[in-house]
Design a protein around this motif. Structure first.
Motif, PDB file in Angstrom:
ATOM      1  N   PRO A   3     -45.744 -83.151 -33.656  1.00 23.01           N
ATOM      2  CA  PRO A   3     -44.371 -82.687 -33.942  1.00 23.01           C
ATOM      3  C   PRO A   3     -44.283 -81.275 -34.517  1.00 23.01           C
ATOM      4  N   ASP A   4     -45.333 -80.810 -35.225  1.00 25.51           N
ATOM      5  CA  ASP A   4     -45.244 -79.500 -35.886  1.00 25.51           C
ATOM      6  C   ASP A   4     -46.018 -78.441 -35.085  1.00 25.51           C
ATOM      7  N   VAL A   5     -45.289 -77.753 -34.211  1.00 25.94           N
ATOM      8  CA  VAL A   5     -45.926 -76.802 -33.286  1.00 25.94           C
ATOM      9  C   VAL A   5     -45.305 -75.420 -33.492  1.00 25.94           C
ATOM     10  N   VAL A   6     -46.164 -74.401 -33.677  1.00 25.87           N
ATOM     11  CA  VAL A   6     -45.681 -73.034 -33.914  1.00 25.87           C
ATOM     12  C   VAL A   6     -46.187 -72.111 -32.811  1.00 25.87           C
ATOM     13  N   ASP A   7     -45.259 -71.479 -32.103  1.00 30.52           N
ATOM     14  CA  ASP A   7     -45.613 -70.533 -31.038  1.00 30.52           C
ATOM     15  C   ASP A   7     -45.874 -69.163 -31.674  1.00 30.52           C
ATOM     16  N   ASN A   8     -47.082 -68.626 -31.475  1.00 29.52           N
ATOM     17  CA  ASN A   8     -47.429 -67.331 -32.072  1.00 29.52           C
ATOM     18  C   ASN A   8     -47.084 -66.141 -31.180  1.00 29.52           C
ATOM     19  N   ALA A   9     -46.375 -66.384 -30.061  1.00 29.72           N
ATOM     20  CA  ALA A   9     -46.117 -65.301 -29.101  1.00 29.72           C
ATOM     21  C   ALA A   9     -45.412 -64.109 -29.746  1.00 29.72           C
ATOM     22  N   GLY A  10     -44.452 -64.383 -30.622  1.00 28.77           N
ATOM     23  CA  GLY A  10     -43.690 -63.301 -31.246  1.00 28.77           C
ATOM     24  C   GLY A  10     -44.576 -62.382 -32.078  1.00 28.77           C
ATOM     25  N   MET A  30     -50.256 -78.359 -19.499  1.00 34.98           N
ATOM     26  CA  MET A  30     -50.483 -79.720 -19.957  1.00 34.98           C
ATOM     27  C   MET A  30     -51.090 -80.618 -18.874  1.00 34.98           C
ATOM     28  N   ARG A  31     -50.946 -80.239 -17.626  1.00 41.39           N
ATOM     29  CA  ARG A  31     -51.541 -81.071 -16.563  1.00 41.39           C
ATOM     30  C   ARG A  31     -53.055 -80.949 -16.530  1.00 41.39           C
ATOM     31  N   GLN A  32     -53.596 -79.913 -17.201  1.00 39.03           N
ATOM     32  CA  GLN A  32     -55.052 -79.734 -17.152  1.00 39.03           C
ATOM     33  C   GLN A  32     -55.725 -80.012 -18.489  1.00 39.03           C
ATOM     34  N   ILE A  33     -54.955 -80.430 -19.474  1.00 40.54           N
ATOM     35  CA  ILE A  33     -55.539 -80.621 -20.811  1.00 40.54           C
ATOM     36  C   ILE A  33     -56.529 -81.798 -20.776  1.00 40.54           C
ATOM     37  N   SER A  34     -57.633 -81.664 -21.488  1.00 45.91           N
ATOM     38  CA  SER A  34     -58.634 -82.739 -21.444  1.00 45.91           C
ATOM     39  C   SER A  34     -58.214 -83.903 -22.345  1.00 45.91           C
ATOM     40  N   ALA A  35     -58.791 -85.062 -22.090  1.00 46.19           N
ATOM     41  CA  ALA A  35     -58.475 -86.248 -22.900  1.00 46.19           C
ATOM     42  C   ALA A  35     -58.902 -86.032 -24.352  1.00 46.19           C
ATOM     43  N   GLU A  36     -60.069 -85.355 -24.570  1.00 48.38           N
ATOM     44  CA  GLU A  36     -60.514 -85.174 -25.963  1.00 48.38           C
ATOM     45  C   GLU A  36     -59.627 -84.170 -26.692  1.00 48.38           C
ATOM     46  N   ALA A  37     -59.111 -83.153 -25.959  1.00 46.71           N
ATOM     47  CA  ALA A  37     -58.200 -82.195 -26.590  1.00 46.71           C
ATOM     48  C   ALA A  37     -56.890 -82.908 -26.942  1.00 46.71           C
ATOM     49  N   TYR A  38     -56.410 -83.724 -26.040  1.00 45.32           N
ATOM     50  CA  TYR A  38     -55.172 -84.477 -26.273  1.00 45.32           C
ATOM     51  C   TYR A  38     -55.328 -85.355 -27.523  1.00 45.32           C
ATOM     52  N   ASP A  39     -56.451 -86.028 -27.600  1.00 47.50           N
ATOM     53  CA  ASP A  39     -56.719 -86.925 -28.719  1.00 47.50           C
ATOM     54  C   ASP A  39     -56.738 -86.159 -30.048  1.00 47.50           C
ATOM     55  N   ALA A  40     -57.436 -85.007 -30.060  1.00 47.22           N
ATOM     56  CA  ALA A  40     -57.514 -84.219 -31.301  1.00 47.22           C
ATOM     57  C   ALA A  40     -56.120 -83.713 -31.696  1.00 47.22           C
ATOM     58  N   LEU A  41     -55.358 -83.236 -30.720  1.00 40.46           N
ATOM     59  CA  LEU A  41     -54.022 -82.703 -31.030  1.00 40.46           C
ATOM     60  C   LEU A  41     -53.101 -83.784 -31.580  1.00 40.46           C
ATOM     61  N   SER A  42     -53.270 -84.980 -31.065  1.00 41.57           N
ATOM     62  CA  SER A  42     -52.373 -86.061 -31.507  1.00 41.57           C
ATOM     63  C   SER A  42     -52.644 -86.432 -32.968  1.00 41.57           C
ATOM     64  N   ARG A  43     -53.808 -86.025 -33.507  1.00 42.73           N
ATOM     65  CA  ARG A  43     -54.121 -86.338 -34.899  1.00 42.73           C
ATOM     66  C   ARG A  43     -53.911 -85.146 -35.827  1.00 42.73           C
ATOM     67  N   CYS A  44     -53.638 -83.960 -35.233  1.00 49.71           N
ATOM     68  CA  CYS A  44     -53.442 -82.764 -36.069  1.00 49.71           C
ATOM     69  C   CYS A  44     -52.065 -82.795 -36.720  1.00 49.71           C
ATOM     70  N   ARG A  45     -51.982 -82.194 -37.925  1.00 52.22           N
ATOM     71  CA  ARG A  45     -50.667 -82.139 -38.593  1.00 52.22           C
ATOM     72  C   ARG A  45     -49.934 -80.865 -38.238  1.00 52.22           C
ATOM     73  N   LYS A  46     -50.661 -79.825 -37.759  1.00 52.58           N
ATOM     74  CA  LYS A  46     -49.987 -78.565 -37.425  1.00 52.58           C
ATOM     75  C   LYS A  46     -50.729 -77.889 -36.278  1.00 52.58           C
ATOM     76  N   VAL A  47     -49.966 -77.417 -35.304  1.00 50.57           N
ATOM     77  CA  VAL A  47     -50.566 -76.786 -34.119  1.00 50.57           C
ATOM     78  C   VAL A  47     -49.961 -75.398 -33.931  1.00 50.57           C
ATOM     79  N   PHE A  48     -50.825 -74.370 -33.948  1.00 47.93           N
ATOM     80  CA  PHE A  48     -50.404 -73.011 -33.588  1.00 47.93           C
ATOM     81  C   PHE A  48     -50.828 -72.790 -32.142  1.00 47.93           C
ATOM     82  N   LYS A  66     -45.341 -80.266 -28.242  1.00 50.12           N
ATOM     83  CA  LYS A  66     -44.509 -81.007 -29.210  1.00 50.12           C
ATOM     84  C   LYS A  66     -44.474 -82.494 -28.919  1.00 50.12           C
ATOM     85  N   MET A  67     -44.739 -82.853 -27.667  1.00 47.24           N
ATOM     86  CA  MET A  67     -44.775 -84.287 -27.353  1.00 47.24           C
ATOM     87  C   MET A  67     -46.038 -84.932 -27.922  1.00 47.24           C
ATOM     88  N   ILE A  68     -47.039 -84.087 -28.271  1.00 47.01           N
ATOM     89  CA  ILE A  68     -48.285 -84.631 -28.833  1.00 47.01           C
ATOM     90  C   ILE A  68     -48.282 -84.516 -30.361  1.00 47.01           C
TER      91      ILE A  68
END
Ligand SMILES: C[S@@+](CC[C@H](N)C(=O)[O-])C[C@H]1O[C@@H](n2cnc3c(N)ncnc32)[C@H](O)[C@@H]1O
Length: 245
Positions: free
Chosen positions: A51-58, A19-37, A47-49
Motif C-alpha cells: 500500500p505504501d508506494v513512492v514514485d521517485n520520478a519527480g 508487472m507482467r514480468q515481475i518474478s514470484a520472489e520479487a512479488y513475495d518480498a514486495l508484499s511483505r515490505c512496509r514501504k516501496v520506492f 500499490k496492489m502489492i
C-alpha cells in the motif's frame, strides 16, 4: 519467508515489461515490505502489492547532473530504512544491470551494516536477445555509449555489441522530455564505430515493449547513417551491432 527474516532493504527489478514480468520472489518480498520506492511506470501495479508506494520520478528527471540525483535518492531510501526493516527500491529491468542508485545503496548499506537483498529481474539485455533473436553465447560486449567513445574502449567486431543509452549521447544532465537533436549530435559515435566497422555495416536501434505507452521499436540503418537517423534515437533506445561475419 515470513516477516521474522525480513531484510532491511530490498533492491528489486520488475523486468522490462512491468508487472507482467515481475518474478514470484520479487512479488513475495514486495508484499511483505512496509514501504516501496520506485522508478518505474508501475505505480498502480506496485500499490496492489504494497500500500505504501513512492514514485521517485519527480526527483530523478530534474535536469541536474546524474551523480547528484543518484545520491539524493539513495539517501532518501536509506533514511527510511533507519525507521525499520522492509523497505524496497524498485526499478524496471534488472536492479544491478546498469543502475547507479542501487550501487550507491549497496555502498551505503555495507557502510551502515544493513541487511540487504538483491533480487534479479529481466533486463533489456534479456528482452533484446529475444526481440532480435541474438544468442549471446557467440560472444558479447556491452558499453554505455558516451563511455565507449570518450574512454575509447576497443570494440571486437567479431562478437555482438550492445550499446546502451544512445538516446542520451551528446547530453549531460537528466532531463525529460528528450534532449533536442541537432545535426551532428551522433557524429562522434558514428565516427568511432567507423574505426571498427565498414560504413555499410547494418546496426539496429531497438526498444523492447514496456507494457505501457512505450512500445516495441526497431530501426535498421548503416553505420554511416546513424546521425541521419538521429530523430529516431529516442531516450531508452539501445543500439545493437551484429558481428562482422
Ligand atoms: C540506466 S540503463 C537501465 C537498464 C535496466 N536496469 C535493465 O535492466 O535493462 C538504461 C538503458 O537501458 C536500455 N534500455 C532500458 N529499457 C529498454 C528497453 N525497453 N528497450 C531497449 N533498451 C532499453 C537503454 O539503453 C537505456 O538507455
Amino acid at each position: 519467508m515470513n516477516n521474522d527474516n525480513l531484510a532491511d532493504l530490498y533492491l528489486i527489478g520488475t523486468g522490462i515489461l512491468g508487472m507482467r514480468q515481475i518474478s514470484a520472489e520479487a512479488y513475495d518480498a514486495l508484499s511483505r515490505c512496509r514501504k516501496v520506492f520506485h522508478l518505474t511506470s508501475n505505480q498502480e501495479g506496485l500499490k496492489m502489492i504494497c500500500p505504501d508506494v513512492v514514485d521517485n520520478a519527480g526527483e530523478y528527471w530534474t535536469g541536474e547532473r546524474p551523480g547528484i540525483v543518484y545520491k539524493r535518492i539513495a539517501d532518501k531510501v536509506v533514511a527510511e530504512v533507519k525507521n525499520g526493516p522492509g523497505v524496497a527500491n524498485v526499478i524496471y529491468g534488472h536492479p544491478l544491470f546498469f543502475d547507479d542508485i542501487n550501487i550507491e545503496l549497496i555502498r551505503q548499506a555495507r557502510e551502515l551494516d544493513l541487511n540487504y537483498v538483491v533480487l534479479p529481474g529481466i533486463s533489456c539485455l534479456d528482452t533484446l536477445s529475444t526481440d532480435l533473436e541474438i544468442d549471446y553465447g557467440d560472444g558479447l560486449q556491452v558499453y554505455e555509449a558516451q563511455d565507449l567513445v570518450f574512454n575509447e574502449h576497443p570494440l571486437n567486431p567479431r562478437v555482438h555489441a550492445v550499446i546502451l543509452q544512445i538516446g542520451l549521447f551528446g547530453t549531460q544532465n537528466l532531463t525529460i522530455p528528450n534532449a533536442p537533436c541537432p545535426e551532428g549530435r551522433f557524429s562522434l559515435l558514428q565516427q568511432y564505430l567507423e574505426k571498427y566497422y565498414s560504413p555499410d555495416h547494418l546496426v539496429t536501434i531497438a526498444f523492447s515493449d514496456r507494457g505501457d505507452e512505450w512500445t516495441r521499436f526497431q530501426l535498421q540503418c548503416r553505420v554511416s547513417e546513424i546521425d541521419a537517423n538521429r530523430k529516431n534515437i529516442f531516450k531508452g533506445t539501445t543500439m545493437y551491432i551484429p558481428p562482422v561475419r
